[in-house]
Scaffold this motif. Sequence first.
Motif, PDB file in Angstrom:
ATOM      1  N   ASN A  62      24.073 -95.469  75.750  1.00 21.60           N
ATOM      2  CA  ASN A  62      24.917 -95.193  74.510  1.00 21.60           C
ATOM      3  C   ASN A  62      24.490 -94.244  73.656  1.00 21.60           C
ATOM      4  O   ASN A  62      24.125 -94.376  72.430  1.00 21.60           O
ATOM      5  CB  ASN A  62      24.984 -96.414  73.646  1.00 21.60           C
ATOM      6  N   TRP A  63      24.224 -92.850  74.259  1.00 19.61           N
ATOM      7  CA  TRP A  63      23.900 -91.936  73.319  1.00 19.61           C
ATOM      8  C   TRP A  63      24.488 -90.391  74.002  1.00 19.61           C
ATOM      9  O   TRP A  63      24.207 -90.516  75.443  1.00 19.61           O
ATOM     10  CB  TRP A  63      22.659 -91.765  73.139  1.00 19.61           C
ATOM     11  N   PRO A  64      24.742 -89.437  73.266  1.00 19.47           N
ATOM     12  CA  PRO A  64      25.287 -88.472  73.758  1.00 19.47           C
ATOM     13  C   PRO A  64      24.191 -87.742  74.633  1.00 19.47           C
ATOM     14  O   PRO A  64      22.960 -87.497  74.129  1.00 19.47           O
ATOM     15  CB  PRO A  64      25.859 -87.534  72.919  1.00 19.47           C
ATOM     16  N   GLY A  65      24.617 -86.924  75.721  1.00 17.86           N
ATOM     17  CA  GLY A  65      23.851 -85.924  76.310  1.00 17.86           C
ATOM     18  C   GLY A  65      22.936 -86.461  77.498  1.00 17.86           C
ATOM     19  O   GLY A  65      21.801 -85.755  77.819  1.00 17.86           O
ATOM     20  N   LYS A  66      23.147 -87.625  78.033  1.00 19.23           N
ATOM     21  CA  LYS A  66      22.064 -88.307  78.988  1.00 19.23           C
ATOM     22  C   LYS A  66      22.600 -87.602  80.287  1.00 19.23           C
ATOM     23  O   LYS A  66      21.439 -87.595  81.277  1.00 19.23           O
ATOM     24  CB  LYS A  66      21.985 -89.714  79.038  1.00 19.23           C
ATOM     25  N   VAL A  68      22.384 -84.891  82.572  1.00 18.49           N
ATOM     26  CA  VAL A  68      22.174 -83.292  82.078  1.00 18.49           C
ATOM     27  C   VAL A  68      22.386 -82.493  83.478  1.00 18.49           C
ATOM     28  O   VAL A  68      22.595 -81.446  83.087  1.00 18.49           O
ATOM     29  CB  VAL A  68      20.599 -83.312  81.978  1.00 18.49           C
TER      30      VAL A  68
ATOM     31  N   PRO B 160      19.937 -93.562  69.392  1.00 21.58           N
ATOM     32  CA  PRO B 160      20.289 -92.266  68.641  1.00 21.58           C
ATOM     33  C   PRO B 160      19.891 -92.421  67.139  1.00 21.58           C
ATOM     34  O   PRO B 160      19.575 -91.341  66.680  1.00 21.58           O
ATOM     35  CB  PRO B 160      21.774 -92.120  68.652  1.00 21.58           C
ATOM     36  N   LEU B 181      15.050 -87.795  71.503  1.00 20.73           N
ATOM     37  CA  LEU B 181      15.778 -88.380  72.437  1.00 20.73           C
ATOM     38  C   LEU B 181      15.049 -88.457  73.829  1.00 20.73           C
ATOM     39  O   LEU B 181      14.978 -89.377  74.444  1.00 20.73           O
ATOM     40  CB  LEU B 181      16.793 -87.594  72.670  1.00 20.73           C
ATOM     41  N   MET B 185      13.766 -91.542  75.904  1.00 21.26           N
ATOM     42  CA  MET B 185      13.679 -91.962  77.307  1.00 21.26           C
ATOM     43  C   MET B 185      12.493 -91.947  77.875  1.00 21.26           C
ATOM     44  O   MET B 185      12.097 -92.739  78.904  1.00 21.26           O
ATOM     45  CB  MET B 185      14.331 -90.619  77.840  1.00 21.26           C
ATOM     46  N   SER B 196      15.150 -85.577  80.928  1.00 22.83           N
ATOM     47  CA  SER B 196      16.049 -85.355  79.911  1.00 22.83           C
ATOM     48  C   SER B 196      15.891 -84.207  79.078  1.00 22.83           C
ATOM     49  O   SER B 196      16.444 -84.052  78.112  1.00 22.83           O
ATOM     50  CB  SER B 196      16.210 -86.765  79.153  1.00 22.83           C
TER      51      SER B 196
END
Lengths: 269, 475
Positions: A62-66, A68, B160, B181, B185, B196
């Motif tokens: 649940n987070w944006p941009g994973k 890639v 987040p 972020l 990870m 990432s």
Amino acid sequence: MTIRDLPSSGCVDCPVHLAGNLLKLGVDMKDWDFVVALAGNPNTGKSTVFNALTGLRQHTGNWPGKTVARAEGGYEFGDKRYKLIDLPGTYSLLSTTQDEEIARDFLLFGRPDVTVVVVDANRLERNLNLALQVMEVTDRVVICLNLMDEARRHGLQVDDRRLARDLGVPVVPTSARYGEGLDELVGAIEEVATGQAVCKPHRIEYLSGALKAAVRQLAAEVEARFPGLPNARWVALRLLDGDARMRNVVQSGELGELARQVDIVGDPA
Amino acid sequence: MTSAIGAGVLATATAMRWEFGGNLHEQLVEAIYADATRIAQRAVTRPDQKPRFDLDRTIDRVVTSRLWGFPIMLLALSVVLWLTVIGSNIPSDLLFTVLIDTIYPFLKQIAVNVGVAWWIEGILIDGVYLATAWVVSVMLPPMAIFFPLFTLLEDFGYLPRVAFNLDRAFKVAGAHGKQSLSMAMGFGCNAAGVISTAIIDSPREKLIAIITNNFALCNGRWPTQIVLATIFVGALVPSYLAGAAVALVVMGTAVLGVLLTLLVSWALSRSVLKGEVSTFSLELPPYRPPRILQTLYTSVIDRTLKVLWRALIFAAPAGAVIWLISNLTIGGTPIAVHTIDFLNPFGLLLGLNGVILVAYIVAIPANEIVIPTILMLTVLVTGITGVGEGAGVMFELNSEAATGAILRAGGWTLLTAISTMIFVLIHNPCSTTIFTTYKVTGSKRWTTVTALLPLFMGFAVTFGVAQIWRLVEGW
């Protein structure tokens, strides 16, 4: 009625609802009949839809941009094999971050048979912004109106039929996290891929008169130079906007390749 | 003449651009927005009355507040760790009983009955089997509890917020806010963390994020930290406080990792990787009720079994190597003892010892098996009898107290444990991460930096801690 509820008994016989029809192929993609791209804003559930259809387990979070880079997988439905491409989430196709370039180049040059735009039903306005741009690039679009469970929780009612009429492409409400609506989504993809459903996508309006004329004139020139190009209007818009990448492919004639590919597909003989 | 194909079109476009001037992009964006707004408004019916309070926003106001943001982060992490420590005891004992107390003697018996050559029996049963059994019983329980809890937090949408809280700190350190972020990870897997970093556009900031990702304690190292802390720190306090104390110490190690990330980022951005900080906007996603069952399933498949499998693949040959270096002798002394004696002075300088360094060399492919290797080698050099079956045999221990006793007999002190924990935190990334770094950067030079910088920092920090510790102790 705004939200499709559980299928009525009549639906059970419908081929779309035969869950056995869907064969998850994972990464086993040797040959395929259709290429389907998954586009959408970040964190709208593209990877969840991707996993549900392919049986793969791309990391979802649940987070944006994973997501890639783009991920690929496949499924089989109604005798046809579909190759599914999960594109990185983007807010638009107009700027120049790496994610957007991957998504944009694929939509333009990867020439997917169907593009599914996964939109967040709770943030429809912002999500449509991308959907409208995708619909400028390609006609064959299915809107996956995802996160309907959250919309219900927030008391939002989203009229998917009206949306489908306004956009001119199929709209399927889903809650991919809970597997709701995915059968219908697979069915809509099939219809668009096989040409049973013909999309008449909405074109961006409200351009000022002068701009509209300019786009029309430039698009005509692009089309004359590259006959058979499916999205001359988009190319014209990008050129007017000064998109360096687009200038390069026009200059080098790479864009012509795209037009030829489409020709071959359009005329199998 | 390919270059001329589009020339006419481009000329027209350029001419038109002059006509429209600079605001064409805005016009276009505005047109798209206007359409999107109109279509969305037609389709969406909002509830007549706004709910009196917005749960998401209320939660966010608390968990990202200046006052409560950090305490809540630390609390969440401690609770997860505490549950892990408390919860792993019972399954750990159970696995010991089954794998080592029951199956191991059974296998030995079979070997005797069949009449297998002693060295084959040694390599296979005392080496390979015991090493893998050890890895399963030591590593599996903490992983099977920690990973699902961590995944639940992730699924809920907490990561987040962590990134949001840390964003300012990263800016001050001259790094990109999104590095928080990739670091988050990295708390799962450093290789995934390095991949990432693709979300960071600036090459300078991306390199900083890659090099420092190692300091985020990864899947392979959480269990090692938890086991070490349980054995040494847990034993220092009354048993009813042990779980909490262990959780605090492990959390302290993880926080130290975050501080090192910031410190090294700061140093890099002021020396070899100078440049401007880019800004970005981070969208806080809505909270989503975690799907408990699915989370359990994916975290067991994706994280627990994956990490365990990797550990087993590396543990099996390592077990054979340990048995061999413990049983092949030069001048009547096993090779392992020679090596340990050779490295011991250097180890002691760092607050470690020769055994730990040898264990690190044997466990280079996978840090996960360091602890089992250390235990096996300790038994060998201390010559403790009655615990193991002979040289190089991983012994049967069914309690952490017994493990602690063995280690203390091998000359371990609290300093050794702390130094080891620090070294596990800082030392070089695993082989997978190094390989991933090479793939992502495509540069041998930066890959070497990524691998060696932490190693030397590990040496430096443990050396410093050991000297200060001994100085204070000497008073």
